[in-house]
Enzyme design. Sequence first.
Site, PDB file in Angstrom:
ATOM      1  N   LYS B 220       0.855  -1.179   0.000  1.00  0.00           N
ATOM      2  CA  LYS B 220       0.000   0.000   0.000  1.00  0.00           C
ATOM      3  C   LYS B 220       0.893   1.232   0.000  1.00  0.00           C
ATOM      4  CE  LYS B 220      -3.918  -2.240   0.429  1.00  0.00           C
ATOM      5  NZ  LYS B 220      -5.070  -2.084  -0.475  1.00  0.00           N
ATOM      6  N   ASP B 248      -0.287  -0.096  -4.536  1.00  0.00           N
ATOM      7  CA  ASP B 248      -1.719   0.207  -4.508  1.00  0.00           C
ATOM      8  C   ASP B 248      -1.924   1.491  -3.713  1.00  0.00           C
ATOM      9  OD1 ASP B 248      -4.456   0.264  -4.188  1.00  0.00           O
ATOM     10  OD2 ASP B 248      -4.619  -1.705  -3.251  1.00  0.00           O
ATOM     11  N   GLU B 274      -1.839   0.329  -8.649  1.00  0.00           N
ATOM     12  CA  GLU B 274      -3.268  -0.001  -8.546  1.00  0.00           C
ATOM     13  C   GLU B 274      -4.046   1.183  -7.987  1.00  0.00           C
ATOM     14  OE1 GLU B 274      -3.835  -3.756  -6.641  1.00  0.00           O
ATOM     15  OE2 GLU B 274      -5.782  -3.203  -5.785  1.00  0.00           O
ATOM     16  N   GLU B 301     -11.504  -2.845  -8.327  1.00  0.00           N
ATOM     17  CA  GLU B 301     -12.310  -3.223  -7.159  1.00  0.00           C
ATOM     18  C   GLU B 301     -13.443  -2.249  -6.889  1.00  0.00           C
ATOM     19  OE1 GLU B 301      -8.794  -2.532  -4.316  1.00  0.00           O
ATOM     20  OE2 GLU B 301     -10.508  -2.246  -2.988  1.00  0.00           O
ATOM     21  N   ASP B 324     -14.016  -7.590  -8.850  1.00  0.00           N
ATOM     22  CA  ASP B 324     -14.356  -7.816  -7.450  1.00  0.00           C
ATOM     23  C   ASP B 324     -15.623  -8.667  -7.423  1.00  0.00           C
ATOM     24  OD1 ASP B 324     -14.089  -6.502  -4.462  1.00  0.00           O
ATOM     25  OD2 ASP B 324     -16.180  -6.799  -5.024  1.00  0.00           O
ATOM     26  N   HIS B 351      -9.430  -8.651  -7.400  1.00  0.00           N
ATOM     27  CA  HIS B 351      -9.295  -8.106  -6.058  1.00  0.00           C
ATOM     28  C   HIS B 351      -9.886  -9.103  -5.074  1.00  0.00           C
ATOM     29  CE1 HIS B 351     -11.367  -5.744  -2.736  1.00  0.00           C
ATOM     30  NE2 HIS B 351     -10.093  -5.455  -2.543  1.00  0.00           N
TER      31      HIS B 351
END
Lengths: 433, 433
Positions: B220, B248, B274, B301, B324, B351
């Site tokens: 992240k 992400d 992402e 997602e 997703d 995801h």
Amino acid sequence: MSTVTACTSADVRFPTSQSLDGSDAMNPDPDYSAAYLTVHTDAEDGLSGHGFVFTIGRGNDIQRVAIDVAASHIVGRDVEELLRDMGATSRLLLHDSQLRWLGPEKGVMHMAIGAVINALWDLKAKRAGLPLWQLLSRMSPEELVDLVDFRYLSDALTREEALDILRRAEPGREEREQRLLAEGYPAYTTTPGWLGYSDEKLARLCREAREDGFTQIKLKVGADLEDDIRRFRIAREVMGPDFPIAMDSNQRWDVADAIEWVNALAQFDPHWIEEPTSPDDVLGHAAIARGVAPIPVATGEHVHNRVMFKQLMQADALRYVQIDATRVGGVNEIIAIVLLAAKFGLPVCPHAGGVGLCEAVQHFSMFDFVAVSGTKEGRVIEFVDHLHEHFVTPTKIEGGSYVTPTAPGAGTEMHEESIRQYTFENPAAAEVA
Amino acid sequence: MSTVTACTSADVRFPTSQSLDGSDAMNPDPDYSAAYLTVHTDAEDGLSGHGFVFTIGRGNDIQRVAIDVAASHIVGRDVEELLRDMGATSRLLLHDSQLRWLGPEKGVMHMAIGAVINALWDLKAKRAGLPLWQLLSRMSPEELVDLVDFRYLSDALTREEALDILRRAEPGREEREQRLLAEGYPAYTTTPGWLGYSDEKLARLCREAREDGFTQIKLKVGADLEDDIRRFRIAREVMGPDFPIAMDSNQRWDVADAIEWVNALAQFDPHWIEEPTSPDDVLGHAAIARGVAPIPVATGEHVHNRVMFKQLMQADALRYVQIDATRVGGVNEIIAIVLLAAKFGLPVCPHAGGVGLCEAVQHFSMFDFVAVSGTKEGRVIEFVDHLHEHFVTPTKIEGGSYVTPTAPGAGTEMHEESIRQYTFENPAAAEVA
């Protein structure tokens, strides 16, 4: 100091599907409804704030629950603090990371947050003793840009650019206020154009629209091409060659179908084609705009936030910006969209009708005239003569124009008796639970 | 003949915000939750269907009410008829014109309809005695395209093109089924990369990920650039130069920020970036993709329907398609998106994480392998080791791969005891009402 003591909501539904008024190619049987919110305070002024989301029936209960959840954020809070910085208040609601997951910034949750924000604006305007359009029009450019969430906009509109737009429009605000109060704001009517009317009724309603002073009408199209050709021919014959007649297909088509169908109606010189395809399809709208030029594309009533409007403008996909009073995240996001339209030089022509949308959107066009674009040129507000009697300050139309409202507030307050009478009890709820 | 006798729902919330697991730049305190649906019938087989929408806490009650409303459409209906033609069943729910107004095809209402559709697929797979991936993989190309709503897709993917894609993949289906059962499907893990972990914990979890056999990890990013540089450097040092490390930012940036930030991390050779910006911003993603090339952009997602995926592909705005399991309108729309990905030659890398997303999405990647793309090349399914114990058929990971599920159903059934234990009572509800 005063406090938000409670937020009460109601599921209000009018059984409009029993007539054919309001039917179109995608929405054959709408029951015009409002998920309605009242914000109560313990202030001595006794004022309350009112907001709602317009829906077309089933699901209005979902929308109401979403409003309850969003409104729980403001219960118990200091009213003056909430109203003083409506930018911060808007962010408080929109940036709740858990609620944001349900969108983000779209659909039921986003509209619910918009209703809460709008109810607070209604309260703020009532406290100021001003109609919302005038309250906004008297805010400084700095105050106005502070209302806007520029996140995801900066590639098209920065805070500085927005400030420039508002500063350029500062001279003349007062004069335009006076003009607006004297002249009102031009309206167009969809009344003649609903699907399901007989040819005779269509012709009669067209004539009446002109007699009533409207300077534009709109026809619903998209269910059957032969029908549309016949109906448009009738309308054109009644109204003459120069009268603007827009058309609206309510998302009925794929891209290629849209281009073919619209071009088949081009002979009648349509003023615009509205919602030719999915409101999500920016690239599709751009392809359609190229494929039907010079007929302009209009959209917006289902465009779910400022990021989508931004792209429609960047892609040259729309020519008329049809903001809706309850689709996006409230007054603040509408200001963002109005500023984007000014940046791209596009006229704002709001969607209205439904329940209370006329009452609400007029404030945004009027604000746009006084403080943003500075012009009414090429701009009209939709008008449908439905359900106004349920509002405390109903829209008035004179000579085809909205009469500029002077009553304090955002126009969003319904009569308590109307709420009581049309509160919906869901017979299906028991079955499922 | 059997009938849907009842649809029961639950508001299930796990208090995950009490640890820092699952925190990212936009979602600092998620309480992983499921608005959960059970479809009951009076059939002698005693089987029920299970579906849910994943949320991150507040608003799960709204999502549940929306599921109740959507599910009311199927109560009392003939089960065999519903399950026989899942294309028609999907349209029955999605084309309810009144509910459609609440989206259209986005947000709370769309996800709710997806949950109902997915619960019916779970039931259908259980009745067939097959895991969902296998049920889908054994349907004929004609049956599969009948599941898809091609409205708004035809400028990118027609029914005929979809049929061609599926027919090309027909040879070898059986052999790929066997390979899948023997090999599983590669996973990647986000476990090391959450914000809020110490550097030591990050390094340890990176090592463990490799030891566990994962062939990709994800970090992240987006809260603080200096932090990101330090964390990425640690991860790169631990994993070596060739190990794929994705990143992400969970929609944290505007377009220009995204390009600048990603390029500042380019030195660490990220496998993808992402969710660099708003999931609605097709043109923004396209600009970012150009600005950070050759680093590929991944998203999905929060992409709310097939129309948005279509445009992201048309605009060359994404390179990895992160479907997703509960964001769009159910299995049928996921098949549409998988077919779009095949048309554009893009790998589907779902995801997962949250509640039950791993259990659900694996079926779609496996279906893609057997019946659509025919390959696992460049494809991985996200894996997060959270909350699997609450599911009747929990995901199994061996050597960094999903073990191909063989139990009948869609993987979406929770233990009754888990539902009971984590059912949420909303303390705010009383205040607001």
